[in-house]
Enzyme design. Structure first.
Site, PDB file in Angstrom:
ATOM      1  N   LYS A  93     -37.623  19.714 -41.557  1.00 44.46           N
ATOM      2  CA  LYS A  93     -37.682  19.143 -40.219  1.00 44.46           C
ATOM      3  C   LYS A  93     -39.041  18.464 -39.992  1.00 44.46           C
ATOM      4  CE  LYS A  93     -33.734  21.151 -40.297  1.00 44.46           C
ATOM      5  NZ  LYS A  93     -33.483  22.490 -39.795  1.00 44.46           N
TER       6      LYS A  93
ATOM      7  N   ARG B 116     -41.601  28.249 -62.685  1.00 46.95           N
ATOM      8  CA  ARG B 116     -40.964  29.052 -61.641  1.00 46.95           C
ATOM      9  C   ARG B 116     -42.026  29.879 -60.906  1.00 46.95           C
ATOM     10  NH1 ARG B 116     -38.946  33.579 -63.172  1.00 46.95           N
ATOM     11  NH2 ARG B 116     -37.708  32.729 -64.881  1.00 46.95           N
TER      12      ARG B 116
ATOM     13  N   ASP C 147     -39.420  32.124 -36.809  1.00 41.62           N
ATOM     14  CA  ASP C 147     -39.064  30.808 -37.330  1.00 41.62           C
ATOM     15  C   ASP C 147     -39.774  29.789 -36.437  1.00 41.62           C
ATOM     16  OD1 ASP C 147     -37.782  28.385 -37.899  1.00 41.62           O
ATOM     17  OD2 ASP C 147     -35.893  29.390 -38.401  1.00 41.62           O
TER      18      ASP C 147
ATOM     19  N   TYR D 234     -31.159  30.412 -35.209  1.00 38.96           N
ATOM     20  CA  TYR D 234     -30.570  29.284 -35.947  1.00 38.96           C
ATOM     21  C   TYR D 234     -29.233  29.711 -36.576  1.00 38.96           C
ATOM     22  CZ  TYR D 234     -30.030  25.761 -39.599  1.00 38.96           C
ATOM     23  OH  TYR D 234     -29.534  24.793 -40.415  1.00 38.96           O
TER      24      TYR D 234
END
Ligand SMILES: *Cc1c(COP(=O)(O)O)cnc(C)c1O
Length: 380
Positions: free
Chosen positions: A198, A49, A173, A101
């Site tokens: 993306k 982690r 972003d 977004y």
């Protein structure tokens, strides 16, 4: 000498693996790492982690592409966005661009508002309107440029100047532009977030996210929250993003070349009311886009004539373009924002922004552009 973008995309963080000499970064599919003596870790690895070597390679790679010092990989773009937002304390205020977004809008409005963070969504394409909105408790200005789906361009430098004068962090972003076309840290932005789902991965086969910053203190804070709250990507997904990034430069060049030809084709078409693409001179911020980006990307939005019926029958007819949400993969995708991707926006917000029934968004892939144009021609 600092290597150039294309070289760093392939090599940074991906040095041959020291034990076997493997040229490609291996998938370290392990949850834990042996220690030589209590607390004495090999290369700092203890529990996956906290750190995983495949993830570390990706983090170094993405940081380098953004001209940043520190990178963090996340299991989704939303995980990256949420983890950055978790730096804030109850009572803090965020100013976000109004066509952020839709998933970001949703997590701000429906999750973080409940935890007593305040949000205002304003049109940041007019930087002078920003100063009036700043309050004593404003901690972050949240940008997206080009925005989704209307491809509005924000003057990043003007906004970061205002933010710095007021001691406010800026987050951008950078999913749509990618670091190949836009490097926001060099324009004064403090934190870059990505949906690696993306363009960075580019093959529509994983969900992922990333954060990049030059500020050690911010990096430590975000990393602490990531490890504490547990928002980490698996090594296989990191491997796939690393593989995708190796071809980012040539993919982006072709995405843009195809998009430019398609935008010009659509602009001349009689069934099309209006085309929005930052690379067209008709785009209201064409000059700004040219100044702050080194290319215009592969997303085009346009308004079809004939209302919802025309949109529907056009979208049912396309064959090479897949009718699907998402963007940034090698294959061309097309979608109807009002019905598909932007349903989490209230009706009045959609209307205010111009997300109408005639609006169509496409992510232009890297197929042969003549085939794509034939598909559009036939379907229009
Ligand atoms: C897709 C997307 C996100 C969310 O990323 P996920 O990987 O789907 O969680 C955030 N911002 C932009 C601009 C996006 O396109």
């Amino acid at each position: 000498m600092k290597q150039r973008f294309e070289t760093r995309a392939i090599h940074t963080g991906c040095e041959p693996e020291p034990v076997t000499g493997a040229v490609v970064t291996p998938i370290f599919q392990t949850s834990t790492f042996v220690q030589e003596s209590p607390g004495k870790k090999k290369e700092g690895y203890a529990y996956a982690r906290t750190h995983n070597p495949t993830r570390t390679a990706l983090e170094k790679n993405i940081a380098s592409l953004e001209d940043g010092n520190y990178g963090l990989a996340f299991p989704s773009g939303m995980a990256a966005i949420s983890t950055v937002t978790q730096m804030l304390n109850a009572g803090d205020h965020v100013i976000s661009c109004d066509d952020v977004y839709s998933g970001t809008f949703r997590v701000f409005e429906k999750v973080f508002k409940r935890q007593n963070l305040e949000f205002d969504f304003i049109d940041l394409t007019k930087p002078h309107s920003l100063e009036k909105q700043i309050k004593d408790n404003t901690k972050i200005i949240w940008l997206e440029s080009p925005s989704n789906p209307l491809l509005k361009i924000t003057d990043i430098k003007s906004i970061t100047n205002i933010a710095k004068n007021n001691n406010i962090l800026t987050v951008i972003d950078n999913t749509f532009a990618t670091p190949f076309f836009q490097k926001p840290l060099n324009l004064g932005v403090d934190i870059v977030v990505h949906s690696t789902t993306k363009y960075l991965n580019g093959h529509s086969d994983i969900i992922g996210g990333a954060v990049v910053t030059n500020d050690r203190e911010l990096y430590d804070k975000i990393r602490f929250i990531q490890n504490a709250a547990g928002s980490v990507p698996g090594p296989f997904d990191c491997f796939l993003v690393l593989r995708g990034i190796k071809t980012l430069a040539i993919r982006m060049e072709r995405h843009q070349e195809n998009a430019m030809k398609i935008a010009q084709f659509l602009e001349k078409h009689t069934k099309v009311r209006k085309v929005i693409y930052p690379g067209l001179k008709s785009h209201p911020q064409y000059e700004l886009a040219k100044r702050q980006m080194s290319g215009f990307g592969g997303i085009i939005s346009f308004f079809i004539k004939g209302g919802l019926d025309a949109s529907r029958s056009f979208l049912e007819r396309v064959e090479i373009f897949s009718l699907a949400e998402s963007l940034g993969g090698v294959e061309s995708l097309i979608e109807h924002p009002a019905i598909m991707t932007h349903t989490s926006l209230p009706k009045e917000v959609k209307e205010k922004l111009g997300i109408s029934d005639e609006l169509i968004r496409m992510s232009v892939g890297i197929e042969n552009v003549d085939d794509l144009i034939d598909d559009l021609e036939k379907s229009l």
